[in-house]
Design an enzyme around this catalytic site. Structure first.
Site, PDB file in Angstrom:
ATOM      1  CB  CYS A   1      31.022 -70.091  -2.398  1.00 24.33           C
ATOM      2  SG  CYS A   1      31.268 -68.322  -2.414  1.00 24.33           S
TER       3      CYS A   1
ATOM      4  CG  ASP B   1      34.315 -67.336  -3.437  1.00 25.59           C
ATOM      5  OD1 ASP B   1      34.906 -68.405  -3.233  1.00 25.59           O
ATOM      6  OD2 ASP B   1      33.715 -67.067  -4.495  1.00 25.59           O
TER       7      ASP B   1
ATOM      8  CB  CYS C   1      34.568 -69.019  -8.481  1.00 28.98           C
ATOM      9  SG  CYS C   1      33.224 -67.834  -8.304  1.00 28.98           S
TER      10      CYS C   1
ATOM     11  CB  CYS D   1      30.111 -63.735  -7.412  1.00 29.81           C
ATOM     12  SG  CYS D   1      30.439 -65.495  -7.375  1.00 29.81           S
TER      13      CYS D   1
END
Lengths: 137, 255
Positions: free
Chosen positions: A37, A39, A64, A107
């Site tokens: 993603c 991140d 996020c 995450c």
């Protein structure tokens, strides 16, 4: 996207946002990324050299809500733990605590990676080689 | 995949309605024109294509429309329950296949998945391995890249705050414009590299060169990983510039 209440709480009131002195020998810095993603997460720990207890933890995450919540929770969890105890934290523990949906599991993986990277950096700085060598209390 | 191969190797399939032989991935019977049952086919095979990454998208689009007209559920409103079901299944699969193959990135990711490379799974497995070994995980993307993402985001945050109280530092805004240009150019360069890797893969596939195929796959993985960071940087810089423009507009109205 329905975030769980815990995610929203950490997102709105992130714990331990900030930065520690990267140059200090007591500080370990982990900078990790999730290529799925894009991140990026930085997690830092300050370790007491005598007890090996993590006394301070700070993070900064570009990503996020789930990534921010995961890192916020990770800093809360590592504080007060010894380095070896902190290494036991698994991404699945974070998934459970925050009720992350399958698409956000990466995450939690990122947060675990960040803890490991920070501890790895601290070990390197302090010449700690093997995990077993740290069990002195 | 194994399933598709077995089908292709087994005796030529025959039409359920008229008994004529047909090709493994045919949608309709060549003799009686009846709808054939769905087979386990990947998106490339569905269009009768080899797993090549360089694709003639306009030609694919024509084929998509031609096929979807033939498989459309409206055509089977009066047909048997079974055929109606097949028509629905095939139409939905066809739509998924078209949406995936027409998009350069989705197509590349899909091929890698077919070839057994799931990016997210790979990352999770690496974390599991690091945990088992009690070490830090080897990062896929170089640390410089991560530092760069961090730094730019700090600048963006500063720019957003400055924009809110209209102290919009012109130098900061100029920096953002420069960054936007820089990262957009990087995105374009990545796309050129992507097309080169497509050719490398296609050539290796045609030649049946397993080593070259593996190399191409690994290079594609590295490129896609790097790309997701650059994509976010472009997105974030544009968002920041937009919000600055909006804030300025609002403040100008007030004044």
């Amino acid at each position: 996207m329905a975030y769980s209440e815990k995610v929203i709480d950490h997102y709105n009131n992130p714990r331990n946002v900030g930065q520690l002195d990267k140059a200090s020998t007591e500080v370990g810095t982990g900078l990790v990324g999730a290529p799925e993603c894009g991140d990026v997460m930085r997690l830092q720990i300050k370790v007491n050299p005598d007890t090996q207890v993590i006394e301070e933890a700070k993070f900064k995450t570009i990503g996020c809500g789930s990534a921010i919540a995961s890192s916020s929770l990770a800093t809360e969890w590592v504080k007060g733990k010894t380095v070896e105890e902190a290494l036991q934290i698994k991404n699945t523990d974070i998934v459970k605590e925050l009720s992350l949906p399958p698409v956000k599991i990466h995450c939690s993986v990122l947060a675990e990676d960040a803890i490991r990277a920070a501890i790895g950096d601290w070990k390197k700085k302090n010449g700690v080689a093997e995990p077993a060598a740290a069990a002195v209390n | 995949m194994a399933m598709t191969q077995t089908l292709a190797q087994s005796a030529t399939p025959v039409c359920w309605s008229c008994g004529s032989a047909h090709e493994a991935h045919a949608q309709l019977c060549g003799s009686c024109g009846k709808l054939l049952p769905p087979v386990d086919a990947d998106y490339f095979a569905l269009f009768g294509l080899p797993r090549r990454l360089t694709l003639d998208v306009p030609a694919l689009e024509k084929q998509f429309y031609r096929l979807s007209r033939r498989l459309h559920p409206d055509l089977y409103a009066q047909a048997s329950e079974q055929e109606r079901q097949w028509s629905l299944e095939k139409s939905s699969l066809l739509n998924d296949a078209w949406r995936t193959l027409r998009d350069p990135i989705a197509r590349t990711e899909y091929l890698l998945e077919l070839e057994g490379i799931a990016l997210e799974e790979q990352s999770r497995n690496a974390t599991d391995a690091a945990r088992a070994a009690g070490t830090a995980k080897q990062q896929i993307v170089p640390p410089d890249m991560l530092e760069e993402v961090f730094e730019l985001n700090m600048q963006l945050e500063e720019a957003r705050m400055a924009a809110q109280d209209d102290s919009g530092d012109p130098e900061l805004v100029a920096n953002l414009h420069a960054a936007e240009k820089n990262y957009s150019a990087q995105m374009e360069a990545l796309h050129t590299q992507l097309e080169q890797l497509w050719s490398a893969w296609d050539t290796a596939l045609t030649a049946g060169d397993a080593t070259a195929q593996e190399e191409a796959k690994q290079s594609l993985v590295a490129l896609l990983n790097r790309r997701s960071y650059i994509r976010n940087l472009v997105r974030d810089v544009r968002q920041a510039l937009d919000s600055i423009a909006v804030n300025r507009g609002e403040n100008a109205d007030k004044g």
